[in-house]
Design a protein around this motif. Structure first.
Motif, short mmCIF file in Angstrom:
data_model
loop_
_atom_site.label_atom_id
_atom_site.label_comp_id
_atom_site.label_asym_id
_atom_site.label_seq_id
_atom_site.Cartn_x
_atom_site.Cartn_y
_atom_site.Cartn_z
N ALA A 36 24.74 0.97 66.92
CA ALA A 36 26.16 0.69 66.65
C ALA A 36 26.46 0.61 65.16
O ALA A 36 25.64 0.16 64.36
CB ALA A 36 26.57 -0.62 67.32
N THR A 37 27.65 1.05 64.81
CA THR A 37 28.09 0.93 63.41
C THR A 37 28.63 -0.47 63.14
O THR A 37 28.64 -0.94 62.01
CB THR A 37 29.18 1.96 63.10
N SER A 38 29.09 -1.15 64.19
CA SER A 38 29.59 -2.52 64.06
C SER A 38 28.75 -3.40 64.98
O SER A 38 28.76 -3.22 66.20
CB SER A 38 31.07 -2.59 64.47
N LEU A 39 28.01 -4.32 64.41
CA LEU A 39 27.04 -5.11 65.18
C LEU A 39 27.71 -6.16 66.07
O LEU A 39 28.74 -6.72 65.73
CB LEU A 39 26.07 -5.80 64.22
N GLU A 41 29.40 -6.36 68.86
CA GLU A 41 30.80 -6.27 69.27
C GLU A 41 31.10 -7.14 70.49
O GLU A 41 32.20 -7.67 70.63
CB GLU A 41 31.16 -4.81 69.58
N ARG A 44 31.86 -10.47 69.30
CA ARG A 44 33.12 -10.51 68.55
C ARG A 44 34.33 -10.57 69.46
O ARG A 44 35.29 -11.30 69.20
CB ARG A 44 33.21 -9.29 67.63
N GLN A 109 33.27 -14.43 64.98
CA GLN A 109 32.50 -13.88 63.85
C GLN A 109 31.53 -14.93 63.30
O GLN A 109 30.48 -14.59 62.75
CB GLN A 109 33.45 -13.40 62.75
N ILE A 112 28.26 -14.52 65.00
CA ILE A 112 27.57 -13.34 64.47
C ILE A 112 26.97 -13.66 63.11
O ILE A 112 25.79 -13.35 62.84
CB ILE A 112 28.53 -12.15 64.38
N ASP A 113 27.75 -14.29 62.24
CA ASP A 113 27.26 -14.64 60.91
C ASP A 113 26.08 -15.61 60.99
O ASP A 113 25.14 -15.52 60.20
CB ASP A 113 28.38 -15.25 60.08
N PRO A 129 23.09 2.09 61.49
CA PRO A 129 23.02 2.63 62.86
C PRO A 129 22.03 3.78 62.96
O PRO A 129 22.06 4.71 62.15
CB PRO A 129 24.44 3.11 63.11
N ILE A 169 32.43 -0.07 73.71
CA ILE A 169 31.84 -0.70 72.53
C ILE A 169 30.36 -0.35 72.41
O ILE A 169 29.62 -0.99 71.67
CB ILE A 169 32.05 -2.23 72.49
#
Length: 398
Positions: A36-39, A41, A44, A109, A112-113, A129, A169
């Protein structure tokens, strides 16, 4: 040139990051690989953007699996209180909603952080990715993971690829393919915590009422939940329906499809309520409008052909009305599929895994954690808790 690691985790979601962090903080050299380009998801978007990260009360009864005892070990060794302590250590403020559900005060978020910070503390390496192309196992027992951005070898391979829910996603079947490659059985994946669709006749009567919500007790097989139900343009949704959908799906998968039953008057004895109004000149739909949303009440009475004054009905009809109000039986035509499912029912068969370490019993060094495993939680933070618990079980074993 190959790069070597003690452990490689495929999947940078909740389970994957938690496992990588725990192993790395124990001194292991760990790599996370993700496409994934956005971890993360799924974290999120969960909980309306505030992440229902666990539940105050978690035990094996909150999970479905072909082996209902499998989850006990991991949950006992890393439970909700452990994850809450981690959240508090990172200064994340949270609150409790109904039924013990815990959410971030601010944003998902933050979770995630927090996981990224835990990984950083352990000096986890990242490859993302990237696309995993081939996984193989050498004669010496080490695994080779070839990607479109290079090749890695590792002494332990952790599959944390998730299930098939919410493909938009990035959900894929990679985890199941890896399991089958190494001859591990997979329980057929099905959408779970998912809206149900209805047959055309029932839908024709109820679809115009999309948006009507009401409290019910929903039951199917050995599952029962009291929460809100919601009429949609395709059938039924809402927390009560999402919960019971998992049980309906399991019954269908076992070859014994059962109806979903709704008690529309959870605060009343339906027979006593009907008897109380037996001499009323009011239409049944109008009477039900006192205890149910008015539009829904009238449509429900019309659907059954009962929208007449109760005093004009026979004792037999009043009995049928009471039975339907307390035990309305619906035969769903299906679900809205993985695109609307919150999680996946089924997955890697737990009989092939160690409940203590999540390792494949016949393939040393291979682990499966999180949603890819045949352990599916109820709505309310339970699936995230399974991610944390199974991840720590594997992370401590690496």
């Amino acid at each position: 040139m190959k790069r070597s690691y003690d452990a490689l985790v495929i999947g940078a979601g909740a389970a994957g990051m938690m496992c990588a962090a725990r192993a790395a903080q124990r001194g292991r050299r760990v790599l996370i690989v993700d496409h994934a380009t956005s971890l993360a998801e799924k974290i999120r978007i969960s909980g309306g953007g505030r992440c229902n990260f666990t539940n105050r009360t978690v035990n094996a009864s909150h999970f479905l699996s072909q082996n209902p005892h499998f989850c006990r070990s991991a949950l006992a060794r890393y439970g909700a209180q452990h994850f809450v302590s981690l959240v508090e250590r990172h200064g994340i403020r949270y609150h409790e909603k109904t039924l013990g559900q815990l959410f971030c005060d601010d944003s998902s978020q933050q979770i995630i952080d927090m996981l990224l910070s835990e990984c950083s503390d352990g000096q986890v390496d990242w490859a993302a990715p990237v696309k995993v192309e081939v996984v193989s196992r050498e004669a010496d027992g080490r695994f080779i993971v070839r990607t479109d951005h290079g090749q890695f070898d590792t002494g332990a391979l952790v599959v944390a690829t998730g299930g098939l829910s919410i493909p938009k996603i990035g959900a894929t079947d990679l985890g199941y393919r890896i399991a089958r490659q190494f001859a591990l059985p997979v329980v057929a994946p099905r959408p779970a915590l998912v809206p149900l669709t209805l047959d055309s006749e029932t839908l024709a009567a109820l679809a115009p009422l999309a948006g009507a919500a009401f409290d019910v007790v929903a039951s199917c097989a050995d599952g029962e939940f009291r929460e809100r139900a919601l009429v949609t343009h395709r059938g039924l949704s809402g927390p009560a329906i999402l919960q019971i959908s998992s049980y309906w799906q399991r019954a269908c998968g076992d070859g014994r499809p059962e109806p979903v039953r709704l008690n529309l008057l959870p605060d009343h004895d339906a027979a006593a309520w009907v008897a109380q109004h037996a001499d009323s000149n009011a239409l049944l739909g109008n009477l039900l409008g006192e205890v149910l949303p008015n539009r829904f009440a009238k449509a429900w009475a019309e659907l059954h052909g009962w929208n007449t004054p109760l005093r004009q009905t026979s004792a037999k009809t009043r009995q049928a009305i009471a039975e339907a109000l307390g035990n309305w039986s619906l035969a769903p035509s299906g679900t809205q599929g993985f695109s609307k499912a919150e999680v996946t029912l089924g997955g890697v068969d737990t009989r092939a895994l160690s409940s203590k370490t999540m390792a494949a019993l016949k393939v040393p060094g291979l682990y499966f954690i999180g949603e890819v495993v045949d352990v599916t939680g109820h709505l309310g933070g339970y699936n995230f808790q399974w991610a944390w618990s199974s991840a720590v079980a594997a992370g401590e074993a690496l």
